[in-house]
Design an enzyme around this catalytic site. Sequence first.
Site: not given
Ligand code: DGY
Length: 319
Positions: A156, A158, A238, A267, A285
């Site tokens: 996607g 990212i 995740r 977490e 994170h």
């Molecule tokens: C996201 O934007 O998904 C980050 O991991 C924070 O939730």
Amino acid sequence: MTKPRVIVTRRWPHEVEARLATEFSVTLNEADRPFGQKELREALLEADAVLPTVTDRLGADLFEGGVRAKILGNFGVGFNHIDIEAARLGGLVVTNTPAVLTDATADLAMTLLLMCARRAGEGEREVRTGGWAGWRPTHLCGTQVTGKTIGIIGMGRIGQAMARRCHFGFGMDVVFFDSYPVADPGMRARQLATVEDVLAAADFVSLHCPGGGENYNLINQQRLACMKPSAFLINTARGDVVDEEALVQALDEGVLAGAGLDVFKTEPAVPTTLTGRQDVVLLPHLGSATSETRVAMGMRVIDNLLAFFDGRRPPDAVN
Ligand code: DGY
């Protein structure tokens, strides 16, 4: 006209909180203490809009019996902490914040990749603890990054941003897996048929798929076994996408060389089986954690709320 009542579950950047206060009747969380389940339920009963983050678990039970809230404006792109279907059945629209955190998250994935390859965490710890004995030809030799192959799981926004950094910045070949056909992302990137194919081909594997659902433990013992012993796993997606116990065992057995993790299953607790290792880089994170990005995320939530309370479909509705 009375302003919609909005409850924010965490502290947000001050510019965003200031704008929230002008647009809505807002309750901020100045102490920044995470909400428990009871407080979340109360917020849903009291407010027209609740603005949660990844630290809030909004399961089906919270929507049972009906709530006042009509919209959840999630501060973040990932929303696997929310039962989207239960929210929909309860009459709530859920929105997220896509696009604005793409570069920050890809930058952090690249940071982890470079830190793993060049043993930067180990080196930093050595300097800080006074253990550095000076330059020598065999000291903390890592792995060359330039010219290697990056494998992307989840191509996607990212995933593509990470692929561009690897290809144009470091001359890497790009292979990727995505459940859907991806129109040519450039970079001579090759879409492979399975996750296993990508794991087997790549020197660095970077995860960019959503968490939860069918991706729970996607990277399990069998799939880790497909990786090259010299390869590294990077996770900014995740925590639940990776079977952490299987990862530790695979690292112990030399199935892969190391891992860079920004996200974890439980977490903020991180297993000591990970914190005790030198061959992993562990971050708290931080994917979207730049000031610019966090402000943009907050403003995006507000834009969604304004659209909703204006009777329009919010641009980032996910249900
Ligand atoms: C996201 O934007 O998904 C980050 O991991 C924070 O939730």
